[in-house]
Design a protein around this motif. Structure first.
Motif, PDB file in Angstrom:
ATOM      1  N   VAL A   4       0.858  -1.176   0.000  1.00 53.53           N
ATOM      2  CA  VAL A   4       0.000   0.000   0.000  1.00 53.53           C
ATOM      3  C   VAL A   4       0.898   1.231   0.000  1.00 53.53           C
ATOM      4  CG1 VAL A   4      -1.735   1.287   1.276  1.00 53.53           C
ATOM      5  CG2 VAL A   4      -1.826  -1.227   1.214  1.00 53.53           C
ATOM      6  N   TYR A 105      -4.906  -6.826   7.399  1.00 55.46           N
ATOM      7  CA  TYR A 105      -4.994  -5.624   6.592  1.00 55.46           C
ATOM      8  C   TYR A 105      -3.579  -5.139   6.325  1.00 55.46           C
ATOM      9  CZ  TYR A 105      -9.677  -5.852   8.552  1.00 55.46           C
ATOM     10  OH  TYR A 105     -10.914  -6.278   8.936  1.00 55.46           O
ATOM     11  N   THR A 106      -3.306  -4.725   5.099  1.00 58.20           N
ATOM     12  CA  THR A 106      -1.992  -4.182   4.774  1.00 58.20           C
ATOM     13  C   THR A 106      -2.049  -2.670   4.861  1.00 58.20           C
ATOM     14  OG1 THR A 106      -1.571  -6.035   3.287  1.00 58.20           O
ATOM     15  CG2 THR A 106      -0.161  -4.115   3.067  1.00 58.20           C
ATOM     16  N   PHE A 107      -1.175  -2.131   5.663  1.00 61.74           N
ATOM     17  CA  PHE A 107      -1.151  -0.688   5.881  1.00 61.74           C
ATOM     18  C   PHE A 107      -0.074  -0.019   5.041  1.00 61.74           C
ATOM     19  CE2 PHE A 107      -3.890   0.490   9.477  1.00 61.74           C
ATOM     20  CZ  PHE A 107      -4.298  -0.757   9.911  1.00 61.74           C
ATOM     21  N   GLY A 108      -0.334   1.226   4.704  1.00 69.44           N
ATOM     22  CA  GLY A 108       0.696   2.072   4.133  1.00 69.44           C
ATOM     23  C   GLY A 108       1.526   2.681   5.257  1.00 69.44           C
ATOM     24  N   SER A 109       2.542   3.412   4.876  1.00 70.41           N
ATOM     25  CA  SER A 109       3.438   4.025   5.868  1.00 70.41           C
ATOM     26  C   SER A 109       2.895   5.325   6.435  1.00 70.41           C
ATOM     27  CB  SER A 109       4.811   4.271   5.253  1.00 70.41           C
ATOM     28  OG  SER A 109       5.413   3.048   4.896  1.00 70.41           O
TER      29      SER A 109
END
Lengths: 116, 117
Positions: A4, A105-109
């Motif tokens: 992401v 869930y894949t998170f962004g930075s």
């Protein structure tokens, strides 16, 4: 696969200006979530897209925040006009399965927004 | 609505030892999911472990395991054989499993874990 992606990573704007944050989810992930963490507080949910539709926008703080998800792909979060209390880190997360799936869930930075 | 309490703002552990991070939550739902995420200084949230509330068996993932007590609404994380790379802020987060808010995570305040060599 690419993760992401959020940009910008940092943004400093003056009170009253407009800022647009962008999130590119993992390709094929229908579910996209926005969260934010203001200084000293918990991470709070803002809204949830399923494809291009807003499933749940109960966390949006007020009408100065506008989120869109064009064609069910990337999403933007616009703050207009920005206020000092909008400063914080804005996270985006995506998932293929609404339950988060085995991979969660894949998170962004995140985007660190500072309003001065 | 769900609420989450992580009562330990900071914890520390010696490398190779075991540490347990606590989490309690409150929810009116019968079906939900529970997650532990870690956030290192790079800021990206990384999934540590996931538990389905309908499963009695505690989830394990290599050196990470949970003690899930559904009746007590407790979801603690145990890290065994701690490594320097485990240093991060850890968040407990249940997720709604139904209604219009499905998939929505509710985060605790976080616990900063320091690992000493």
């Amino acid at each position: 696969e690419a993760g992401v992606t959020q940009f910008p990573s940092h943004s400093v704007i003056e009170k009253g200006q407009t800022v647009t944050l962008r999130c590119d989810p993992i390709s094929g992930h229908d579910n996209l979530y926005w969260y934010r963490r203001v200084m000293g507080k918990e991470i709070k949910f803002l809204l949830h897209f399923v494809k291009e539709s807003k499933q749940d926008e109960s966390g949006m703080p007020n009408n100065r925040f506008l989120a869109e998800r064009t064609g069910g792909t990337y999403s933007t979060l616009k703050v207009q006009p920005a206020e000092l209390e909008d400063s914080g880190v804005y996270f985006c997360a995506s998932s293929q399965d609404w339950r988060g799936g085995a991979g969660g869930y894949t998170f962004g930075s995140g985007t660190r927004l500072t309003v001065v | 609505a769900q609420t989450v309490t992580q009562s330990q703002p900071e914890m520390s552990v010696q490398e190779a030892e075991t540490v347990t991070l606590s989490c309690t939550y409150d929810t009116s739902e019968s079906d939900y999911y529970l997650f532990w995420y870690k956030q290192p200084p790079s800021r990206q949230m990384i999934l540590v472990i996931r538990q389905e509330a309908y499963k009695q068996q505690n989830a394990t993932e290599n050196r990470f395991s949970v003690n899930f007590q559904k009746a007590a609404k407790s979801f603690s994380l145990k890290i065994s054989d701690s490594q320097l790379g485990d240093a991060a802020m850890y968040f407990c987060a249940p997720a709604h499993a139904g209604g219009t808010s499905y998939g929505k995570l509710t985060f605790g305040q976080g616990t900063i874990l320091t690992v000493h060599p």
